[in-house]
Design a protein around this motif. Sequence first.
Motif, PDB file in Angstrom:
ATOM      1  N   LEU A 115       0.830  -1.205   0.000  1.00 47.71           N
ATOM      2  CA  LEU A 115       0.000   0.000   0.000  1.00 47.71           C
ATOM      3  C   LEU A 115       0.864   1.254   0.000  1.00 47.71           C
ATOM      4  N   ARG A 116       0.457   2.225  -0.817  1.00 50.96           N
ATOM      5  CA  ARG A 116       1.142   3.522  -0.877  1.00 50.96           C
ATOM      6  C   ARG A 116       0.092   4.625  -0.818  1.00 50.96           C
ATOM      7  N   PHE A 117       0.258   5.543   0.134  1.00 53.78           N
ATOM      8  CA  PHE A 117      -0.704   6.631   0.271  1.00 53.78           C
ATOM      9  C   PHE A 117      -0.501   7.686  -0.813  1.00 53.78           C
ATOM     10  N   LEU A 118      -1.607   8.327  -1.203  1.00 53.21           N
ATOM     11  CA  LEU A 118      -1.593   9.359  -2.237  1.00 53.21           C
ATOM     12  C   LEU A 118      -1.551  10.750  -1.619  1.00 53.21           C
ATOM     13  N   ASP A 119      -1.078  11.718  -2.397  1.00 55.28           N
ATOM     14  CA  ASP A 119      -1.171  13.109  -1.952  1.00 55.28           C
ATOM     15  C   ASP A 119      -2.583  13.622  -2.256  1.00 55.28           C
ATOM     16  N   GLU A 120      -2.855  14.903  -1.921  1.00 50.58           N
ATOM     17  CA  GLU A 120      -4.204  15.442  -2.077  1.00 50.58           C
ATOM     18  C   GLU A 120      -4.635  15.486  -3.540  1.00 50.58           C
ATOM     19  N   ALA A 121      -3.707  15.775  -4.434  1.00 48.84           N
ATOM     20  CA  ALA A 121      -4.050  15.803  -5.855  1.00 48.84           C
ATOM     21  C   ALA A 121      -4.448  14.406  -6.334  1.00 48.84           C
ATOM     22  N   GLY A 122      -3.704  13.414  -5.883  1.00 46.50           N
ATOM     23  CA  GLY A 122      -4.030  12.034  -6.239  1.00 46.50           C
ATOM     24  C   GLY A 122      -5.358  11.596  -5.649  1.00 46.50           C
ATOM     25  N   LEU A 123      -5.639  12.046  -4.423  1.00 42.26           N
ATOM     26  CA  LEU A 123      -6.907  11.724  -3.775  1.00 42.26           C
ATOM     27  C   LEU A 123      -8.070  12.332  -4.546  1.00 42.26           C
ATOM     28  N   LEU A 141      -8.786  10.379  -7.553  1.00 46.34           N
ATOM     29  CA  LEU A 141      -9.411   9.121  -7.154  1.00 46.34           C
ATOM     30  C   LEU A 141     -10.894   9.321  -6.863  1.00 46.34           C
ATOM     31  N   LEU A 142     -11.241  10.381  -6.141  1.00 47.61           N
ATOM     32  CA  LEU A 142     -12.644  10.650  -5.829  1.00 47.61           C
ATOM     33  C   LEU A 142     -13.465  10.859  -7.099  1.00 47.61           C
ATOM     34  N   VAL A 143     -12.871  11.535  -8.069  1.00 48.58           N
ATOM     35  CA  VAL A 143     -13.553  11.727  -9.354  1.00 48.58           C
ATOM     36  C   VAL A 143     -13.829  10.372 -10.007  1.00 48.58           C
ATOM     37  N   LYS A 144     -12.813   9.504 -10.024  1.00 43.64           N
ATOM     38  CA  LYS A 144     -12.968   8.183 -10.642  1.00 43.64           C
ATOM     39  C   LYS A 144     -13.992   7.333  -9.887  1.00 43.64           C
ATOM     40  N   PRO A 169     -25.978  14.397  -9.503  1.00 46.46           N
ATOM     41  CA  PRO A 169     -25.455  15.511  -8.697  1.00 46.46           C
ATOM     42  C   PRO A 169     -24.410  15.061  -7.683  1.00 46.46           C
ATOM     43  N   ALA A 170     -24.229  13.737  -7.534  1.00 49.24           N
ATOM     44  CA  ALA A 170     -23.254  13.208  -6.577  1.00 49.24           C
ATOM     45  C   ALA A 170     -21.862  13.064  -7.166  1.00 49.24           C
ATOM     46  N   LEU A 171     -21.675  13.442  -8.433  1.00 46.12           N
ATOM     47  CA  LEU A 171     -20.338  13.443  -9.015  1.00 46.12           C
ATOM     48  C   LEU A 171     -19.503  14.532  -8.358  1.00 46.12           C
ATOM     49  N   VAL A 172     -18.214  14.258  -8.170  1.00 47.60           N
ATOM     50  CA  VAL A 172     -17.360  15.191  -7.430  1.00 47.60           C
ATOM     51  C   VAL A 172     -17.361  16.583  -8.049  1.00 47.60           C
ATOM     52  N   HIS A 173     -17.277  16.663  -9.366  1.00 47.17           N
ATOM     53  CA  HIS A 173     -17.181  17.985  -9.988  1.00 47.17           C
ATOM     54  C   HIS A 173     -18.490  18.771  -9.908  1.00 47.17           C
ATOM     55  N   LYS A 174     -19.578  18.114  -9.427  1.00 47.96           N
ATOM     56  CA  LYS A 174     -20.843  18.814  -9.241  1.00 47.96           C
ATOM     57  C   LYS A 174     -21.116  19.148  -7.772  1.00 47.96           C
ATOM     58  N   MET A 175     -20.243  18.704  -6.899  1.00 48.92           N
ATOM     59  CA  MET A 175     -20.414  18.974  -5.467  1.00 48.92           C
ATOM     60  C   MET A 175     -19.896  20.359  -5.108  1.00 48.92           C
ATOM     61  N   ASP A 176     -20.334  20.862  -3.966  1.00 48.00           N
ATOM     62  CA  ASP A 176     -19.840  22.134  -3.453  1.00 48.00           C
ATOM     63  C   ASP A 176     -18.338  22.026  -3.184  1.00 48.00           C
ATOM     64  N   GLU A 177     -17.579  22.991  -3.686  1.00 46.75           N
ATOM     65  CA  GLU A 177     -16.118  22.935  -3.553  1.00 46.75           C
ATOM     66  C   GLU A 177     -15.673  22.935  -2.097  1.00 46.75           C
ATOM     67  N   GLY A 178     -16.385  23.690  -1.260  1.00 49.75           N
ATOM     68  CA  GLY A 178     -16.037  23.720   0.157  1.00 49.75           C
ATOM     69  C   GLY A 178     -16.224  22.369   0.818  1.00 49.75           C
ATOM     70  N   TYR A 179     -17.307  21.681   0.445  1.00 48.56           N
ATOM     71  CA  TYR A 179     -17.555  20.349   1.001  1.00 48.56           C
ATOM     72  C   TYR A 179     -16.463  19.380   0.564  1.00 48.56           C
ATOM     73  N   VAL A 180     -16.106  19.425  -0.717  1.00 47.63           N
ATOM     74  CA  VAL A 180     -15.070  18.529  -1.226  1.00 47.63           C
ATOM     75  C   VAL A 180     -13.740  18.796  -0.524  1.00 47.63           C
ATOM     76  N   ALA A 181     -13.433  20.079  -0.310  1.00 43.26           N
ATOM     77  CA  ALA A 181     -12.176  20.443   0.368  1.00 43.26           C
ATOM     78  C   ALA A 181     -12.143  19.896   1.795  1.00 43.26           C
ATOM     79  N   SER A 182     -13.277  19.976   2.499  1.00 35.49           N
ATOM     80  CA  SER A 182     -13.329  19.454   3.873  1.00 35.49           C
ATOM     81  C   SER A 182     -13.241  17.932   3.884  1.00 35.49           C
TER      82      SER A 182
END
Length: 210
Positions: A110-118, A121-124, A136-149
């Motif tokens: 196992l190898r952990f990812l950085d935030e960009a990789g994460l 991954l969430l998009v995929k 509406p549950a696709l990452v790019h359609k979610m509120d940016e603040g929620y995704v950041a948290s």
Amino acid sequence: MYSLPHFKAANEEEVIAFMHAHPFITLCGVDASGKPVATQVPVLFDERDGKLFLQAHIMRKQDHTVAFEQNPNVLAIFSGAHTYVSASWYEKNNSAGTWNYQAVHAKGTLRFLDEAGLYKLLVKLTDTFENNPHSPALVHKMDEGYVASLIKAIIGFDIEITDIEHVFKLSQNRDEKSYENITHHLLEGDADARTIAETMDRRKDQVFHQ
């Protein structure tokens, strides 16, 4: 892993197909003190340079997260339907009942990812499991603040698979009439039993008419 020649797939492709069909795995590891840990998580599959990788994410600051940080050697267990098989269904009633099931054990690092990789991954993950470009549950359609948290609370990872073992225990060691009896009785059972029966029926020619 329990392993006998009777209970093996015909080829590697059948094993990989089973893994893809059952992506909600049990992920096991051991921490620095030797304590075993496990968690359940959905995974994606990725092939790079002829190697198979699993991709997923987990919450930070959990016992299994800490263990995977301390020891990157993990075991991913893929499980399918399972059911009891009565010895009364055999042509010769001189042995005990058993349990039919299919499982794959994939060992890896196992190898952990950085935030960009994460984020990628969430998009995929949402694209794959939502399977709906308008959701509406696709990452790019979610509120940016929620995704950041969310990204602050979880961590993504890759697992490079180094070894795969499997057992497809589906009464292949029985005579053909017993095999047919078992299939017939399982078709009258619950959802898992019917799934096993349907799998046995599909594989019958492979078992008896090779």
